[in-house]
Structure formats: C-alpha cells, structure tokens
Design an enzyme around this catalytic site. Structure first.
Site, PDB file in Angstrom:
ATOM      1  N   ASP A   9      41.440  37.892  39.494  1.00  0.00           N
ATOM      2  CA  ASP A   9      40.324  37.599  38.597  1.00  0.00           C
ATOM      3  C   ASP A   9      40.223  38.808  37.654  1.00  0.00           C
ATOM      4  OD1 ASP A   9      37.689  36.760  37.657  1.00  0.00           O
ATOM      5  OD2 ASP A   9      36.899  38.333  38.970  1.00  0.00           O
ATOM      6  N   ASP A  11      37.035  39.650  35.262  1.00  0.00           N
ATOM      7  CA  ASP A  11      35.698  40.231  35.122  1.00  0.00           C
ATOM      8  C   ASP A  11      35.129  40.709  36.458  1.00  0.00           C
ATOM      9  OD1 ASP A  11      34.702  39.924  32.253  1.00  0.00           O
ATOM     10  OD2 ASP A  11      35.569  37.944  32.638  1.00  0.00           O
ATOM     11  N   ASP A 177      35.978  38.999  42.878  1.00  0.00           N
ATOM     12  CA  ASP A 177      34.671  39.476  43.332  1.00  0.00           C
ATOM     13  C   ASP A 177      33.684  38.347  43.621  1.00  0.00           C
ATOM     14  OD1 ASP A 177      34.571  39.084  40.360  1.00  0.00           O
ATOM     15  OD2 ASP A 177      32.449  39.497  40.748  1.00  0.00           O
TER      16      ASP A 177
END
Ligand SMILES: [Mg+2]
Length: 226
Positions: A9, A11, A177
């Site tokens: 991922d 961001d 996250d």
C-alpha cells in the site's frame, strides 16, 4: 522467505500522507492569501471525513468530495473563492508534497530480487506524480491505482490490475496499514497479510492479519517467519 511477490500500500504505509496533506492544505490556502492556514486544518479534516463517510454510504462520488470539501470550508471561513480551483490546487499539492517514511526506501532496496507491486486507493494524477517525484517507479513491476482501474481495495479484483504473469496467491503477501482496505483485500484474495500498525492500535473488526509489525524495519524478519 517463501514469498516471491510482495504488494505494498502507499498512503500511511510507505508515504507520510499526513505530512503531504498538511503541506498541500497550507499551500492551497496561502494561494488565496489566508495567513496561518494550520489554524483551519482541523475544520477541514472534519469536513473531509464527513464527506468521505457519505461516499462510503453511496451518497456521493469521490469526485464530488474534491470540490465539496472546499465549498464547505470557504463557507465556514466566509471567503469568496472558486472551490473548484482550490480543489485542483490541493490535488496538485498532494502530488508535489510528502516524503517516504525513514525506513521505507531501505525496505524496498532490501527486497531487490522480489517482484514488487503497489495497490493504492487514490487519484491517478496524485499517485503518479508522487511515484515519479520520489523515484518509486523503478521498484514496482506493477502499479494499480483505484482511480485509474475502477476497483478499490478491499475488492480483490484490484490485484489482477497489477497484470503479473503466472501470479501465485500462495506466494504473495500484502503489506499495509489499513485493516478494512489492505488486510481485507488480501484476505479476500487469499494472500498472506502483513499489518503495518505503527501506532499500536488495538485490532478491531473481523479480518485478522497473518502478521503484525509496528515498524517497517521489522517487515523482513516477520515475513521470513511465515
Ligand atoms: Mg494506507
């Protein structure tokens, strides 16, 4: 390590997206002469979060949010400016600002020899600009951006947009996250999941990550135990 393909991922996993947003917001308000824009950041964030909730509920499209968040902010600040123009400036600022977390590049370098992919929920122009500016393209054999491909995590279809030949889910892991997008997408695609949880948030929700790390420097060690 049994994984040949490692999907990231962007961001809040590799990129300091909070820093990117703060700088872009400050630039945008400075451009219309607002002094001390940081005073208005909280107001903006509240507006933004409320609008994205409405997107999740199907009331608005992501495109609506780009302009509406500035329409509402300008009303709140009692400033007459074109919200569309500000929305565009802000997106440009998001692409132009923000750095990788300190250990991110080290991790990507250490994974040399593996096939790396990037799956990100975001706007094509913003994410492409970031990848180019931070010289990240050279790490990734495949990049899938929800705004370009029309599917977003946690929909497992997004992995097919990496266009990896002879892709084997059992040899793949996703690192991210967010439990509700990254880890859920991995779960839905039957691939292993590594939850990057730097704030040591308590685990909530039905999706259990395969492994959890609190620092990017722990990722390699954690993956080799699986
Ligand atoms: Mg993220």
């Amino acid at each position: 390590m049994r994984f040949t393909t490692i999907v990231f991922d962007l961001d809040h996993t590799l990129l300091d997206s909070d820093g990117s947003e703060q700088l872009a917001f400050a630039e945008t308000l400075h451009s219309i002469g607002v002094e001390e824009p940081e005073q208005h950041l909280k107001t903006y964030q509240r507006i933004n979060v409320a609008l994205w909730k409405r997107v999740e509920q199907g009331e608005l499209s992501p495109n609506d949010v780009k302009v509406m968040r500035f329409t509402q902010l300008l009303e709140r600040l009692d400033i007459e400016e074109d919200p569309e123009l500000l929305g565009d400036r802000y997106l440009t600022g998001l692409g132009n600002n923000g750095e990788l977390y300190p250990q991110a590049r080290e991790l990507l370098d250490a994974l040399d020899g593996h096939r790396l992919g990037l799956v990100t929920n975001g706007i094509g122009s913003v994410q492409r600009r970031r990848l180019e500016r931070l010289d990240l393209d050279r790490y990734f054999s495949g990049v899938a951006i929800s705004g370009e491909v029309g599917v977003a995590k946690p929909d497992p279809q997004i992995f097919s947009h990496l266009k990896f030949a002879d892709w084997a889910p059992e040899q793949t892991v996703i690192i991210g996250d967010s439990l509700t997008s990254d880890i859920a997408a991995g779960h839905n695609a039957s691939i292993a999941t590594c939850w990057y949880n730097p704030s040591r948030t308590a685990h909530i929700g039905p999706t259990i990550p395969t492994v959890e790390v609190n620092q990017l420097s722990e990722v390699l060690g954690a993956l080799s135990t699986l």
